[in-house]
Design a protein around this motif. Sequence first.
Motif, PDB file in Angstrom:
ATOM      1  N   ILE A 140      -6.686   3.299  -6.425  1.00 29.36           N
ATOM      2  CA  ILE A 140      -7.888   3.780  -5.761  1.00 29.36           C
ATOM      3  C   ILE A 140      -7.979   5.305  -5.465  1.00 29.36           C
ATOM      4  O   ILE A 140      -7.203   5.596  -4.911  1.00 29.36           O
ATOM      5  CB  ILE A 140      -8.113   2.832  -4.432  1.00 29.36           C
ATOM      6  CG1 ILE A 140      -8.086   1.448  -4.533  1.00 29.36           C
ATOM      7  CG2 ILE A 140      -9.312   3.206  -3.423  1.00 29.36           C
ATOM      8  CD1 ILE A 140      -7.864   0.632  -3.126  1.00 29.36           C
ATOM      9  N   ASN A 141      -9.154   5.692  -6.019  1.00 28.50           N
ATOM     10  CA  ASN A 141      -9.414   7.400  -5.776  1.00 28.50           C
ATOM     11  C   ASN A 141      -9.440   7.633  -4.407  1.00 28.50           C
ATOM     12  O   ASN A 141      -9.958   6.716  -3.485  1.00 28.50           O
ATOM     13  CB  ASN A 141     -10.857   7.611  -6.289  1.00 28.50           C
ATOM     14  CG  ASN A 141     -10.893   9.027  -6.116  1.00 28.50           C
ATOM     15  OD1 ASN A 141     -10.733   9.768  -5.253  1.00 28.50           O
ATOM     16  ND2 ASN A 141     -11.136   9.492  -7.323  1.00 28.50           N
ATOM     17  N   THR A 179      -1.694   2.206  -5.216  1.00 27.25           N
ATOM     18  CA  THR A 179      -1.676   3.906  -5.270  1.00 27.25           C
ATOM     19  C   THR A 179      -2.864   4.429  -5.175  1.00 27.25           C
ATOM     20  O   THR A 179      -3.892   3.821  -5.007  1.00 27.25           O
ATOM     21  CB  THR A 179      -0.821   4.157  -6.516  1.00 27.25           C
ATOM     22  OG1 THR A 179      -1.723   4.008  -7.749  1.00 27.25           O
ATOM     23  CG2 THR A 179       0.485   3.847  -6.636  1.00 27.25           C
ATOM     24  N   PHE A 180      -3.133   5.722  -4.702  1.00 27.53           N
ATOM     25  CA  PHE A 180      -4.159   6.691  -4.363  1.00 27.53           C
ATOM     26  C   PHE A 180      -4.153   7.746  -5.342  1.00 27.53           C
ATOM     27  O   PHE A 180      -3.914   9.013  -4.661  1.00 27.53           O
ATOM     28  CB  PHE A 180      -4.432   6.731  -3.041  1.00 27.53           C
ATOM     29  CG  PHE A 180      -4.345   5.591  -2.146  1.00 27.53           C
ATOM     30  CD1 PHE A 180      -5.723   5.188  -1.880  1.00 27.53           C
ATOM     31  CD2 PHE A 180      -3.281   4.769  -1.889  1.00 27.53           C
ATOM     32  CE1 PHE A 180      -5.853   3.969  -1.136  1.00 27.53           C
ATOM     33  CE2 PHE A 180      -3.374   3.596  -1.072  1.00 27.53           C
ATOM     34  CZ  PHE A 180      -4.662   2.963  -0.773  1.00 27.53           C
ATOM     35  N   PHE A 181      -4.180   7.810  -6.554  1.00 29.03           N
ATOM     36  CA  PHE A 181      -4.124   9.083  -7.605  1.00 29.03           C
ATOM     37  C   PHE A 181      -5.575   9.083  -7.768  1.00 29.03           C
ATOM     38  O   PHE A 181      -6.266   8.186  -8.301  1.00 29.03           O
ATOM     39  CB  PHE A 181      -3.074   8.628  -8.752  1.00 29.03           C
ATOM     40  CG  PHE A 181      -1.903   8.331  -8.343  1.00 29.03           C
ATOM     41  CD1 PHE A 181      -1.175   9.102  -7.650  1.00 29.03           C
ATOM     42  CD2 PHE A 181      -1.230   7.405  -9.024  1.00 29.03           C
ATOM     43  CE1 PHE A 181       0.053   8.985  -7.131  1.00 29.03           C
ATOM     44  CE2 PHE A 181       0.199   7.019  -8.895  1.00 29.03           C
ATOM     45  CZ  PHE A 181       0.944   7.929  -7.833  1.00 29.03           C
ATOM     46  N   ARG A 182      -5.811  10.360  -7.907  1.00 27.86           N
ATOM     47  CA  ARG A 182      -7.261  10.927  -8.689  1.00 27.86           C
ATOM     48  C   ARG A 182      -7.067  10.614 -10.322  1.00 27.86           C
ATOM     49  O   ARG A 182      -6.001  11.025 -10.482  1.00 27.86           O
ATOM     50  CB  ARG A 182      -7.549  12.151  -8.119  1.00 27.86           C
ATOM     51  CG  ARG A 182      -8.118  12.240  -6.968  1.00 27.86           C
ATOM     52  CD  ARG A 182      -9.026  13.657  -6.677  1.00 27.86           C
ATOM     53  NE  ARG A 182      -9.673  13.425  -5.371  1.00 27.86           N
ATOM     54  CZ  ARG A 182      -9.537  14.026  -4.360  1.00 27.86           C
ATOM     55  NH1 ARG A 182      -8.230  14.749  -4.159  1.00 27.86           N
ATOM     56  NH2 ARG A 182     -10.085  13.762  -3.109  1.00 27.86           N
ATOM     57  N   TYR A 235     -11.164   5.585  -0.440  1.00 26.62           N
ATOM     58  CA  TYR A 235     -10.353   4.797   0.205  1.00 26.62           C
ATOM     59  C   TYR A 235     -10.796   3.454   1.049  1.00 26.62           C
ATOM     60  O   TYR A 235     -10.302   2.638   1.420  1.00 26.62           O
ATOM     61  CB  TYR A 235      -9.514   5.556   1.309  1.00 26.62           C
ATOM     62  CG  TYR A 235     -10.032   5.760   2.560  1.00 26.62           C
ATOM     63  CD1 TYR A 235      -9.948   5.164   3.713  1.00 26.62           C
ATOM     64  CD2 TYR A 235     -10.937   7.078   2.677  1.00 26.62           C
ATOM     65  CE1 TYR A 235     -10.740   5.435   4.874  1.00 26.62           C
ATOM     66  CE2 TYR A 235     -11.625   7.285   3.749  1.00 26.62           C
ATOM     67  CZ  TYR A 235     -11.506   6.637   4.881  1.00 26.62           C
ATOM     68  OH  TYR A 235     -12.144   6.685   5.853  1.00 26.62           O
ATOM     69  N   MET A 236     -11.972   3.749   1.311  1.00 22.92           N
ATOM     70  CA  MET A 236     -12.925   2.597   2.108  1.00 22.92           C
ATOM     71  C   MET A 236     -13.199   1.357   1.567  1.00 22.92           C
ATOM     72  O   MET A 236     -13.397   0.441   2.165  1.00 22.92           O
ATOM     73  CB  MET A 236     -14.266   3.253   2.735  1.00 22.92           C
ATOM     74  CG  MET A 236     -15.103   3.533   1.651  1.00 22.92           C
ATOM     75  SD  MET A 236     -14.943   4.978   0.554  1.00 22.92           S
ATOM     76  CE  MET A 236     -14.792   6.183   1.880  1.00 22.92           C
ATOM     77  N   VAL A 268       0.918  -1.248  -0.084  1.00 24.29           N
ATOM     78  CA  VAL A 268       0.026   0.200   0.218  1.00 24.29           C
ATOM     79  C   VAL A 268       0.954   1.370   0.060  1.00 24.29           C
ATOM     80  O   VAL A 268       1.787   1.298   0.892  1.00 24.29           O
ATOM     81  CB  VAL A 268      -1.019   0.041   1.175  1.00 24.29           C
ATOM     82  CG1 VAL A 268      -1.997   1.412   1.192  1.00 24.29           C
ATOM     83  CG2 VAL A 268      -1.594  -1.224   1.442  1.00 24.29           C
ATOM     84  N   CYS A 269       0.600   2.142  -1.011  1.00 29.21           N
ATOM     85  CA  CYS A 269       1.533   3.236  -1.280  1.00 29.21           C
ATOM     86  C   CYS A 269       0.703   4.547  -1.355  1.00 29.21           C
ATOM     87  O   CYS A 269       0.509   5.233  -2.466  1.00 29.21           O
ATOM     88  CB  CYS A 269       2.410   3.039  -2.495  1.00 29.21           C
ATOM     89  SG  CYS A 269       3.179   1.700  -2.545  1.00 29.21           S
TER      90      CYS A 269
END
Length: 423
Positions: free
Chosen positions: A356-357, A332-335, A361-362, A308-309
């Motif tokens: 994942i946006n 990753t968590f990029f829009r 995150y949930m 998880v990054c």
Amino acid sequence: MFPLRLLPLARPWSCSSSVRCLLAWTLLAKFFCAVAGGAGPADVLSLPTGSNYVYIYDMPQRFTQDILAMPLDQSLQTWTQWYDLDQHVHRFLQNSTALTQQPESARLFFIPVYLGRLYHSLLIESGLPHSECLRHVTARVLDALQHVRQTFPYWDGSNGQDHFMVFPMDHGRCHALAGENQHVMGELFAVQPTGDLALTDFETRSWYCYKPRRDVLVPVPLESVVQDAGAIHTPFTDSRTISVLYRFAGGGAAGTVNFRTDPHNYSRTDLRTALLDQHLISPIPAAVAGPSTLAQTHADMKQSVFCVCPNGISQHTLRVFRSILAGCIPVTFFRAFDNPLERNLGLDWSAFSVNINPDEYMLTQQTLTKLLANPRRIQTMQTALQGVQPLFEWHSGRSDGVEHNMLRELNLLLDTSPVLANG
């Protein structure tokens, strides 16, 4: 290997001569043919035939050796070395067949300045605040550009459109030319680690930190500790006993869902806190969470299926690159699925990573749990990850390593650059 996609053209362009048109369209034709055949970066664009096409300016010592002589706490070098991108590129070019000693015959001109070391010596040893360190960095860049313009005749003819520098800091141009007007940069290429399409200059807000047709994005070099451990560890080297690795610290306000609403603020830790809280409430079997030492983190990544990054100070954190080289599928968590290196390397990141946006995150645990229940899908992603690992490795000597892909991108952008108004 995944097909390259053409870089989006920022504005229409024309050709100043039939030769230039033929060359540019030949390059584009190579891209289309390669996409159809499923070729990778190393197969799509050949470097100029022969050698001797990059000229390195012999800069005064205040831009290189004097900066290396500045004090820096040795115990912090494993943290600061990943900002030594400028030194890595300089050393590579000095020993590359691309190097020429004849500037009159050069195709590209490199301006070496060791900005990463300058910033960290001022920050750590001199105790200057971040903003003051950036002012020193900007002053050194302006000094270098002025020296090149006044000492050599090669900039003015093209307003620097065949020149490049390395900006190794978290926000590239914005951390190297903070508060300056665009015109001081000319048409300079920037080699930098991040390419956020929304981030603007922190002080003037009048120009963007990333120019799609003038900047080349590269993964940051890893610290020596990680390099000594072996740069590439394939997903299939050993069995992976950790399902999901949450190897980062939290500390932000829990319960906040307003992640990354301000493109100028990447240092928030609320997303990290929310992810760790989610793990504590309902952990995925065989998942591991919590901070640890660098050595243990790298060892655990080699044993993990997913890493998880969440974002750090910049759009890509170091753990993304470390995860890829360790054979761990990055989460990753990029829009808008904006993976910066996708625009340069042309990779389909969805094939070997999970995005994942941040506002959703949930869904992280639900998404990863479903994937872990599908071994065939995991194996497909791991195979794809293994195929792209060489593209993130420095000093490999391979034709698809970081350095050679950087040169390919510079040559491609040079051949498709718009003609300047005064050109």
